[in-house]
Design a protein around this motif. Structure first.
Motif, PDB file in Angstrom:
ATOM      1  N   ALA A  23      40.377  41.848  39.866  1.00 49.73           N
ATOM      2  CA  ALA A  23      40.357  43.166  40.502  1.00 49.73           C
ATOM      3  C   ALA A  23      38.938  43.639  40.799  1.00 49.73           C
ATOM      4  O   ALA A  23      38.750  44.590  41.571  1.00 49.73           O
ATOM      5  N   MET A  24      37.942  42.995  40.195  1.00 52.60           N
ATOM      6  CA  MET A  24      36.551  43.404  40.427  1.00 52.60           C
ATOM      7  C   MET A  24      35.984  42.883  41.736  1.00 52.60           C
ATOM      8  O   MET A  24      34.895  43.314  42.145  1.00 52.60           O
ATOM      9  N   ARG A  25      36.661  41.960  42.381  1.00 52.25           N
ATOM     10  CA  ARG A  25      36.131  41.499  43.665  1.00 52.25           C
ATOM     11  C   ARG A  25      36.085  42.675  44.639  1.00 52.25           C
ATOM     12  O   ARG A  25      37.091  43.353  44.852  1.00 52.25           O
ATOM     13  N   PRO A  26      34.942  42.927  45.264  1.00 51.82           N
ATOM     14  CA  PRO A  26      34.880  44.008  46.254  1.00 51.82           C
ATOM     15  C   PRO A  26      35.852  43.788  47.410  1.00 51.82           C
ATOM     16  O   PRO A  26      36.178  42.652  47.768  1.00 51.82           O
ATOM     17  N   GLN A  27      36.300  44.895  47.982  1.00 48.47           N
ATOM     18  CA  GLN A  27      37.206  44.827  49.132  1.00 48.47           C
ATOM     19  C   GLN A  27      36.477  44.312  50.370  1.00 48.47           C
ATOM     20  O   GLN A  27      37.054  43.593  51.174  1.00 48.47           O
ATOM     21  N   PHE A  28      35.228  44.713  50.504  1.00 50.54           N
ATOM     22  CA  PHE A  28      34.428  44.214  51.621  1.00 50.54           C
ATOM     23  C   PHE A  28      32.963  44.156  51.194  1.00 50.54           C
ATOM     24  O   PHE A  28      32.542  44.839  50.250  1.00 50.54           O
ATOM     25  N   ALA A  29      32.204  43.325  51.891  1.00 48.26           N
ATOM     26  CA  ALA A  29      30.768  43.212  51.635  1.00 48.26           C
ATOM     27  C   ALA A  29      30.042  43.127  52.966  1.00 48.26           C
ATOM     28  O   ALA A  29      30.337  42.254  53.790  1.00 48.26           O
ATOM     29  N   VAL A  30      29.128  44.048  53.175  1.00 44.15           N
ATOM     30  CA  VAL A  30      28.300  44.067  54.380  1.00 44.15           C
ATOM     31  C   VAL A  30      27.009  43.315  54.076  1.00 44.15           C
ATOM     32  O   VAL A  30      26.279  43.669  53.144  1.00 44.15           O
TER      33      VAL A  30
END
Length: 387
Positions: A167-174
């Protein structure tokens, strides 16, 4: 090759001006957002204003928490959790490097937990869910933008510990390489070392028949090595910065884990250094990893020979494989030195005062490592080798 399940939900948004999309990416997850960042660099660079404008265009209510330090502190995590609970925050946007992202992850994990968030880092509790997180990366290094883990330092005893959950994986990464142009050379070099270490932790495995991930790891290492000096000598070289930034993500998004069992002793040994001395993580790894290699290479000389040959182009001496293995380790030390990293504890003014204390703390929950199981006595010897 081991059985595995690979799943990575993080949406990667890569390239120039991509930070302008954070509003439309964030609003999907809620209208109340915690903006989490470090010092003043994002304001000086103009990135802060760009992010705020993008969020306001989506009518997002913004709450701010700055002040994240390298080796992020538990006290600020607890402050962030309280703020999120008080304001019913729905989403966390981390703008910065690995420390900011790790701090945001720990906050996100603690919001829905009734106990103390440090319980997750000591094994007293397990993370079950998190607030959703998005990130804008300014320092390519930790790979935390699409990983499942976080590392936090507890000022009470200066314990630096990790925990993780899917669940700690970010939803998005810029990821915009342009945002890394103004990084000091030392931070760039620390980032290069950190991402290389993430690959090496996976590369040195006892699992056989993992040719694909061996080759992927070697290719990623060589890409980092080939572009590091270009980025240091030409800070605005977009292509070099882009190669390094994407390599840092690949190094730690679990792709290179597939089918194999990594080691992770060196990271945990280094955590004790940076926990007590507040040393930059990359610099600590540049010191510890060669010492660890020299201590364990006889476990699988052939793997170290492969590393020397494929990554550092060392010619294989069939009559003396140990010589070849050690030559590869030496080549890696030379590379770290060439980008301005220390390779001994003496260079960072660390003496033997805390060696035994650090070795004991590192093994409080049992031996470290998978490639070779290391006791406190083993870790003490590695610190001495690093001296």
């Amino acid at each position: 090759m081991q059985n595995f399940t690979f799943s990575n939900k993080t949406k990667i948004i890569f390239g120039q001006d991509t930070e302008k999309t954070v509003g439309q990416e964030s609003v999907v997850f809620g209208k109340k957002l915690l903006l989490h960042y470090g010092g003043g660099s994002i304001k000086e660079s103009g990135l802060y204003d760009t992010v705020i404008q993008s969020l306001k265009e989506q009518n997002i209510e913004i709450f701010e928490l700055g002040g994240v330090k390298p080796n992020p502190r538990l006290s600020l995590v607890r402050e962030g959790i309280s703020l999120c609970k008080e304001q019913d925050i729905e989403f966390i946007l981390a703008v910065g490097g690995g420390s900011v992202i790790d701090s945001a992850k720990a906050i996100a994990a603690g919001v829905n937990y009734d106990g103390d968030v440090w319980d997750f880092f000591t094994g007293k509790a397990s993370v079950t869910d998190c607030l959703p997180i998005g990130v804008v990366v300014t320092i390519p290094a930790a790979g935390s933008e699409s990983s499942t883990g976080t590392v936090i330092t507890n000022e009470d005893g200066w314990y630096k510990r990790a925990t993780g959950h899917l669940a700690m994986r970010p939803q998005f990464a810029v990821l915009n390489p342009v945002l890394t142009y103004t990084l000091p050379s030392y931070q760039t070099a620390c980032g290069v070392t950190d991402m290389m270490a993430h690959i090496l932790e996976r590369y040195f495995t006892n699992v056989k028949n993992v040719e694909l991930t061996d080759r992927l790891s070697e290719a990623t290492l060589k890409t980092i090595i080939n572009n590091a000096h270009k980025a240091l000598e030409e800070p605005t070289n977009y292509d070099a910065r882009a190669e390094i930034m994407w390599s840092g993500t690949i190094a730690h998004n679990d792709l290179l884990d597939t089918g194999r069992i990594g080691d992770w002793a060196s990271h945990n040994i280094e955590h004790e250094l940076s926990g007590i001395y507040d040393l930059a993580h990359g610099a600590g790894l540049a010191i510890i990893f060669p010492a660890w290699m020299k201590y364990v290479y006889k476990q699988d000389v052939n793997r170290f020979v492969q590393f020397a040959n494929r990554v550092w182009d060392v010619e294989i001496d069939l009559n003396d494989l140990e010589r070849t293995a050690l030559a590869g380790i030496h080549k890696m030390e030379e590379f770290f030195q060439s980008i301005g990293m220390p390779t001994t504890l003496q260079e960072v003014d660390i003496d033997e005062t805390h060696f035994k204390e650090m070795a004991t703390k590192a093994t409080e929950r049992g031996p470290l490592g998978s490639f070779v199981k290391l006791s406190a006595e083993d870790i003490y010897e590695i610190y001495k080798l690093a001296r």
